[in-house]
Design a protein around this motif. Structure first.
Motif, short mmCIF file in Angstrom:
data_model
loop_
_atom_site.label_atom_id
_atom_site.label_comp_id
_atom_site.label_asym_id
_atom_site.label_seq_id
_atom_site.Cartn_x
_atom_site.Cartn_y
_atom_site.Cartn_z
N PRO A 156 0.82 -1.22 0.00
CA PRO A 156 0.00 0.00 0.00
C PRO A 156 0.86 1.27 0.00
CG PRO A 156 -0.68 -1.52 1.74
CD PRO A 156 0.64 -2.01 1.23
N ARG A 157 0.34 2.28 -0.63
CA ARG A 157 0.90 3.63 -0.48
C ARG A 157 0.03 4.33 0.55
NH1 ARG A 157 3.91 7.45 -3.70
NH2 ARG A 157 3.42 9.58 -3.09
N LEU A 158 0.61 4.69 1.67
CA LEU A 158 -0.18 5.28 2.74
C LEU A 158 -0.78 6.62 2.32
CD1 LEU A 158 2.02 4.69 5.92
CD2 LEU A 158 0.05 3.38 5.16
N ASP A 159 -2.04 6.83 2.68
CA ASP A 159 -2.61 8.16 2.49
C ASP A 159 -2.17 9.04 3.65
OD1 ASP A 159 -4.81 8.19 4.70
OD2 ASP A 159 -5.14 6.30 3.64
N ILE A 160 -2.31 10.32 3.48
CA ILE A 160 -1.75 11.26 4.45
C ILE A 160 -2.42 11.15 5.81
CG2 ILE A 160 -3.24 13.19 3.77
CD1 ILE A 160 -0.72 14.98 4.18
N GLU A 161 -3.72 10.85 5.83
CA GLU A 161 -4.41 10.73 7.12
C GLU A 161 -3.89 9.54 7.91
OE1 GLU A 161 -5.96 11.08 4.23
OE2 GLU A 161 -6.76 13.13 4.39
N THR A 162 -3.70 8.40 7.23
CA THR A 162 -3.18 7.22 7.91
C THR A 162 -1.76 7.46 8.39
OG1 THR A 162 -4.56 5.77 6.55
CG2 THR A 162 -2.69 4.76 7.68
N TYR A 163 -0.95 8.09 7.55
CA TYR A 163 0.43 8.37 7.95
C TYR A 163 0.47 9.25 9.19
CZ TYR A 163 5.07 10.32 8.11
OH TYR A 163 6.32 10.72 8.57
N ARG A 164 -0.35 10.29 9.22
CA ARG A 164 -0.36 11.18 10.37
C ARG A 164 -0.81 10.47 11.64
NH1 ARG A 164 -2.65 16.54 7.22
NH2 ARG A 164 -0.65 17.64 7.08
#
Length: 230
Positions: free
Chosen positions: A86-94
């Motif tokens: 997966p390429r993490l979306d910004i919300e998940t990364y944060r």
């Protein structure tokens, strides 16, 4: 980026989840686990059971089972007959970052008093390997040294439940760390923070070590957030 990661065969950094198991599934899982942790696999990279089985020299079934275990851990996604990093979306990364800031600070604070002198000496060498890899433009070696450095400190905390949680987060974030190359890592910022962490380790200063772990995450995240924005 100075490399492309099409292979999952790399020298692993030992981890609590990567010790050779009793079955071929366990062993395939361990190798894939390490590839994710160390950034050998790239975001959006596609994996097939047949390709991994051929590379590892095992049959299809244990590889399929290992991949499915990683899907259950949300380290991989599945689409039809293929698996994808997966390429993490910004919300998940944060969200992951917010959790890591507290947990890795805690692990660093606990590790400072418990880590052995021999391990501190070894980590001095890991820091030297890290900066040499950065200067050589070797992204894979840089990520491997970075993972070894951080997780070795956290494991020295002697808090196995905490370490398992931290490793589960690294499992999901490892491939995304590739986005730090070449711009961020070329600046040697991460290396300077590692030097600060080593000073804290030699002094057995848990507060300073925890703060260095947080600083390393924060500096890297400032760059990653820009890249992950839609």
């Amino acid at each position: 980026m100075p490399r492309s990661a099409t292979s999952t065969a790399a020298a692993p950094v030992a981890s609590s989840a990567s010790s050779p198991g009793h079955t071929l599934t366990d062993q395939a899982y361990a190798r894939l686990y390490e590839a994710l942790m160390n950034g050998v696999l790239l975001p959006e990279q596609t994996l097939t059971v047949r390709d991994i089985a051929s590379q590892y020299g095992v049959s299809l079934t244990p590889v399929r089972e290992a991949l499915q275990r990683l899907v259950a851990e949300r380290a991989l996604a599945i689409s039809g007959r293929t698996f994808q990093v997966p390429r993490l979306d910004i919300e998940t990364y944060r969200e992951i970052l917010k959790i890591r800031l507290d947990l890795e600070d805690l692990a660093g604070r606990e590790a400072a008093a418990r880590i052995s002198n021999e391990e501190i000496t070894r980590l001095d060498g890991v820091v030297a390997q890290h900066v040499a890899a950065i200067r050589a433009g070797d992204a894979l070696a840089t990520l491997r040294a970075n993972t070894d450095f951080h997780l070795s400190i956290y494991r020295a905390s002697d808090l196995p439940v905490l370490v398992r949680i931290i490793e589960s987060l690294w499992l999901r974030i490892g491939p995304t760390m590739n986005l730090l190359f070449p711009q961020y890592c070329g600046s040697l910022v991460g290396h300077e923070i590692h030097k600060t962490a080593m000073t804290a380790l030699h002094r057995r200063d848990g507060i300073a070590l925890g703060r260095a772990m947080r600083d390393d995450l924060i500096h890297g995240s400032e760059f990653l957030v820009r890249l992950l924005r839609p």
